[in-house]
Design an enzyme around this catalytic site. Structure first.
Site, PDB file in Angstrom:
ATOM      1  N   HIS A  28       0.933  -1.274   0.062  1.00  0.00           N
ATOM      2  CA  HIS A  28       0.077   0.051   0.026  1.00  0.00           C
ATOM      3  C   HIS A  28       0.884   1.118   0.106  1.00  0.00           C
ATOM      4  O   HIS A  28       0.773   1.983   0.867  1.00  0.00           O
ATOM      5  CB  HIS A  28      -0.906   0.122   1.013  1.00  0.00           C
ATOM      6  N   HIS A  82      -2.863  -9.898  14.833  1.00  0.00           N
ATOM      7  CA  HIS A  82      -3.093  -8.829  14.153  1.00  0.00           C
ATOM      8  C   HIS A  82      -4.025  -9.034  12.995  1.00  0.00           C
ATOM      9  O   HIS A  82      -3.568 -10.051  12.249  1.00  0.00           O
ATOM     10  CB  HIS A  82      -1.843  -8.008  13.701  1.00  0.00           C
ATOM     11  N   GLU A  84      -4.670  -7.382   9.848  1.00  0.00           N
ATOM     12  CA  GLU A  84      -4.497  -7.078   8.644  1.00  0.00           C
ATOM     13  C   GLU A  84      -4.227  -8.376   7.713  1.00  0.00           C
ATOM     14  O   GLU A  84      -3.895  -9.311   8.485  1.00  0.00           O
ATOM     15  CB  GLU A  84      -3.341  -5.982   8.650  1.00  0.00           C
ATOM     16  N   ASP A  86      -2.532  -9.637   5.581  1.00  0.00           N
ATOM     17  CA  ASP A  86      -1.350 -10.039   5.209  1.00  0.00           C
ATOM     18  C   ASP A  86      -1.017 -11.204   6.293  1.00  0.00           C
ATOM     19  O   ASP A  86      -0.186 -12.103   6.176  1.00  0.00           O
ATOM     20  CB  ASP A  86      -0.112  -9.085   5.070  1.00  0.00           C
ATOM     21  N   HIS A 148       0.171  -1.360  14.647  1.00  0.00           N
ATOM     22  CA  HIS A 148      -0.096  -0.303  14.226  1.00  0.00           C
ATOM     23  C   HIS A 148      -1.538  -0.310  13.850  1.00  0.00           C
ATOM     24  O   HIS A 148      -2.136   0.859  13.288  1.00  0.00           O
ATOM     25  CB  HIS A 148       0.875  -0.050  13.175  1.00  0.00           C
ATOM     26  N   ASP A 167       3.779  -7.007  13.605  1.00  0.00           N
ATOM     27  CA  ASP A 167       4.373  -6.084  12.629  1.00  0.00           C
ATOM     28  C   ASP A 167       5.744  -5.524  13.503  1.00  0.00           C
ATOM     29  O   ASP A 167       6.763  -5.236  12.707  1.00  0.00           O
ATOM     30  CB  ASP A 167       3.346  -5.087  12.260  1.00  0.00           C
ATOM     31  N   TYR A 195      11.097   0.023   7.293  1.00  0.00           N
ATOM     32  CA  TYR A 195      10.064  -0.508   7.667  1.00  0.00           C
ATOM     33  C   TYR A 195       9.483   0.380   8.826  1.00  0.00           C
ATOM     34  O   TYR A 195       8.237   0.998   8.897  1.00  0.00           O
ATOM     35  CB  TYR A 195      10.296  -1.784   8.361  1.00  0.00           C
ATOM     36  N   HIS A 228       6.981 -10.252   9.857  1.00  0.00           N
ATOM     37  CA  HIS A 228       7.692 -10.142   8.644  1.00  0.00           C
ATOM     38  C   HIS A 228       9.103 -10.083   8.802  1.00  0.00           C
ATOM     39  O   HIS A 228       9.739  -9.594   9.949  1.00  0.00           O
ATOM     40  CB  HIS A 228       7.189  -8.658   8.076  1.00  0.00           C
TER      41      HIS A 228
END
Ligand code: FEO
Length: 400
Positions: A28, A82, A84, A86, A148, A167, A195, A228
């Site tokens: 994004h 989390h 999100e 991914d 986040h 993250d 990052y 990640h």
């Protein structure tokens, strides 16, 4: 045929069972030049537990890695740190396939999973500080709201001192290696900083509070396992210290000059401003938006002291590539910057005021006066640009 995807042992009872996305180049708006990984972790306790899942197209890779150590249907609990996509993209399918006894998420996570996948009723909420017995081992949960997303939480495997940090402390870096001590330090530092600058920066105040909270709680970590990039097992204090430093955003003598140009007038101005900055004792990062990516500007701003931005006026506006980068930077909320706007124009010249407005909205302290030059700068107007650069460098020295 033997499956190619294997789990990787992280600690006595923890295995990495994630996926490597070698080819992703955009998150994004953040360019991920080295790809990424989606890390999921299997805890082989009495009650086998899966921490996070992976992006939807990588579901089979994750299930294959799990199957290399245990039948996936033996998983009793899933923890979603989390929501999100991914990390949760394949969660509904994985729940259907595995049929775990329970799935846990923070209260915000339950809400988010309900809104994203409409599976909220299948998720149990765990509050901050709650522990979960896995029989022979214990997980504890720590809400990290807005680090986040509102749903974000950490999970800590008490018995082996493994922190599953979603993250946080991660980076977009696809490698065959899984651990920090197997990867070149300069790559780790660069990708972790990129990052932080592109994802974590707006929440820096919360990072500082979290570091303080962890210190007070006296928690110690043998492994920090983010969602990640590599798993930290050697340089844990190093990455925590870097987060502390990046979160404070102390100004430095590095000035970022970012601009776009039509017929090189604004570029000449940018060069003159840069020469003035250098003459005044600043380090200069000269960044043409026709040559670099917005996420590189975010990286350079992470440890800098000034943002000076220039654009000519096109159809009563700044050039679109400048609107792009400045909008992106405003959203990242960098702190402790000084700067100014400049640009050439043909007849109306709105771009310079527009840049100033965005710099003000980003809380950049404006130094001196913006410089607006009709058509092509001459010797005198270039000298003005040089003087502005020097003036900004002087201001930067007051803050370091
Ligand atoms: Fe890696 Fe916020 O998802």
């Amino acid at each position: 045929m033997q499956d190619i995807y294997k789990a990787v042992k992280v600690s006595d009872h923890v295995y990495w069972v994630g996926a490597v996305d070698w080819n992703i180049r955009d998150f994004h708006g953040y360019t991920t030049k080295r790809g990424s990984t989606y890390n999921a972790y299997l805890v082989l306790a009495d009650e086998v537990t899966l921490i996070d899942t992976v992006k939807k197209p990588f579901q089979q890779e994750m299930l294959s890695r799990i199957a290399s150590v245990i039948d996936p249907k033996e998983i009793k609990y899933i923890v979603s740190n989390h929501s999100e996509m991914d990390h949760s993209g394949c969660l509904p399918e994985v729940i259907n396939f595995i049929q775990p006894e329970k799935v846990f998420a923070s209260p915000g996570g339950v809400q988010a999973l309900k809104e994203i996948f409409h599976v909220g009723d299948k998720i149990s909420s765990v509050n901050d500080g709650v522990s979960l017995s896995l029989g022979n081992m214990t997980l504890s949960f720590m809400e990290t709201r807005m680090l986040h997303w509102p749903d974000s939480m950490f999970t800590y495997l008490v018995d082996e001192q493994v922190l599953f940090s979603q993250d946080a402390f991660g980076m977009h870096l696809a490698t065959a290696e899984r651990f920090d001590d197997e990867i070149d330090n300069s790559i780790l530092n660069y990708e972790a900083a990129t990052y932080y600058a592109n994802i974590i920066l707006p929440y820096s105040a919360l990072v500082l509070k979290l570091i303080e909270r962890v210190k007070k709680a006296g928690l110690s970590f043998k492994v920090v396992a983010p969602d990640h990039g590599p798993i930290w097992r050697k340089n844990i204090q190093h990455i925590v210290d870097l987060y502390g430093r990046w979160a404070v955003q102390s100004p430095t003598l590095k000035a970022v000059v970012v601009y776009a140009t039509m017929w090189h007038s604004t570029e000449q101005m940018a060069r003159a401003v840069s020469e003035g900055l250098y003459e005044g004792g600043a380090e200069v990062k000269f960044m043409s938006m026709d040559a670099i990516h917005r996420s590189d500007v975010a990286y350079e701003l992470l440890e800098s002291g000034a943002l000076i931005a220039g654009s000519p006026t096109l159809n009563n506006n700044m050039l679109p590539q400048m609107a792009d980068v400045l909008t992106y930077i405003k959203g990242l909320r960098p702190k402790n910057l000084v700067g100014q706007a400049f640009g050439s124009y043909g007849w109306s010249g709105e771009s310079i005021g527009q840049i100033q407005d965005i710099l003000k909205a980003t809380k950049v302290e404006l130094v001196g006066e913006a410089i607006k030059i009709k058509h092509v700068p001459d010797k005198d107007t270039l000298a003005q640009c040089f003087a502005l650069g020097k003036q900004i460098a002087g201001k930067m020295h007051e803050f370091v």
